[in-house]
Motif scaffolding. Structure first.
Motif, PDB file in Angstrom:
ATOM      1  N   ILE A  86       0.824  -1.215   0.000  1.00  0.00           N
ATOM      2  CA  ILE A  86       0.000   0.000   0.000  1.00  0.00           C
ATOM      3  C   ILE A  86       0.859   1.266   0.000  1.00  0.00           C
ATOM      4  CG2 ILE A  86      -0.232   0.184   2.483  1.00  0.00           C
ATOM      5  CD1 ILE A  86      -3.201   0.578   0.298  1.00  0.00           C
ATOM      6  N   ASN A  98      -5.501   8.252   1.343  1.00  0.00           N
ATOM      7  CA  ASN A  98      -6.714   8.099   2.163  1.00  0.00           C
ATOM      8  C   ASN A  98      -6.873   6.659   2.641  1.00  0.00           C
ATOM      9  OD1 ASN A  98      -7.411  10.790   1.966  1.00  0.00           O
ATOM     10  ND2 ASN A  98      -8.685  10.490   0.175  1.00  0.00           N
ATOM     11  N   ILE A  99      -6.579   5.697   1.773  1.00  0.00           N
ATOM     12  CA  ILE A  99      -6.668   4.276   2.155  1.00  0.00           C
ATOM     13  C   ILE A  99      -5.659   3.979   3.255  1.00  0.00           C
ATOM     14  CG2 ILE A  99      -6.224   1.919   1.360  1.00  0.00           C
ATOM     15  CD1 ILE A  99      -7.449   2.753  -1.338  1.00  0.00           C
ATOM     16  N   GLU A 100      -4.429   4.488   3.083  1.00  0.00           N
ATOM     17  CA  GLU A 100      -3.392   4.253   4.084  1.00  0.00           C
ATOM     18  C   GLU A 100      -3.779   4.889   5.420  1.00  0.00           C
ATOM     19  OE1 GLU A 100       1.472   4.439   4.331  1.00  0.00           O
ATOM     20  OE2 GLU A 100       0.439   5.753   2.924  1.00  0.00           O
ATOM     21  N   SER A 147      -6.823   5.469   6.451  1.00  0.00           N
ATOM     22  CA  SER A 147      -7.926   4.664   7.001  1.00  0.00           C
ATOM     23  C   SER A 147      -7.397   3.399   7.654  1.00  0.00           C
ATOM     24  CB  SER A 147      -8.920   4.306   5.899  1.00  0.00           C
ATOM     25  OG  SER A 147      -9.544   5.450   5.402  1.00  0.00           O
ATOM     26  N   GLN A 148      -6.397   2.773   7.040  1.00  0.00           N
ATOM     27  CA  GLN A 148      -5.836   1.559   7.628  1.00  0.00           C
ATOM     28  C   GLN A 148      -5.142   1.858   8.951  1.00  0.00           C
ATOM     29  OE1 GLN A 148      -3.351  -0.340   4.679  1.00  0.00           O
ATOM     30  NE2 GLN A 148      -5.030  -1.662   4.032  1.00  0.00           N
TER      31      GLN A 148
END
Length: 188
Positions: free
Chosen positions: A71, A96-98, A100-101
């Protein structure tokens, strides 16, 4: 051919091959130049499409790495065209994904800590309840023992009182018999 300026007319006799020969040479030249132009245009189109699609290939490569779990990979494209904009949006999406994780992992840690705290509280309350149960059992056992002692005393008292009453009844009977016997002896 008519030359008006000189007032002359020129008549010439020639074969068609002689007249058409330069046209055939021009035709061959045009076909050769056309073929070269087609080859060059094809090469330019291929190179241009490779250059234009290079950004999409980079984004595709990054997407493949991300699908395998990496990621942290980002598309590094600095162009100002649509591909550059797509790369920028793609990288923002990955950020944003990182994020969120990371938030999800932090929430998991908080949840584990909360569960551990709750489990500790449950264990403490269970220990308190066990201690209270043991204390109540001791109290009940002590009270039961006291009640049994009281019952034993009451039983002894009952035996004594019942025995006394029986003796009293016997004594009353003896007194009555004695009184009857005395009354009978006085009458005699």
């Amino acid at each position: 051919m008519c030359l008006k300026r000189d007032n002359l007319v020129l008549i010439l006799e020639a074969e068609s091959q002689e007249i058409l020969a330069p046209l055939k040479n021009i035709n061959r030249f045009l076909i050769l130049v056309g073929g070269i132009i087609i080859v060059l245009v094809s090469i330019v189109i291929i190179l241009l499409s490779k250059w234009l699609l290079k950004g999409l290939e980079i984004i595709t490569g990054v997407a493949e790495k991300i699908s395998k779990g990496d990621i942290n990979e980002r598309a590094k494209i600095n162009s100002k065209d649509e591909i550059g904009y797509l790369s920028k949006v793609f990288n923002e999406m990955l950020d944003n994904i990182e994020k969120s994780q990371i938030e999800l992992k932090e929430a998991e840690i908080r949840l584990k800590n909360a569960n551990a705290g709750l489990e500790q509280m449950v264990n403490e309350k269970t220990a308190e309840l066990k201690e209270a149960k043991i204390g109540l059992e001791k109290t009940v056992a002590k009270r039961t023992e006291e009640l049994q002692e009281k019952i034993a005393e009451l039983e002894k008292f009952k035996e004594l009182t019942v025995g006394r009453e029986l003796k009293m009844v016997e004594l009353k009977k003896e007194i009555e018999e004695l009184e009857k016997g005395r009354d009978n002896s006085q009458k005699i």
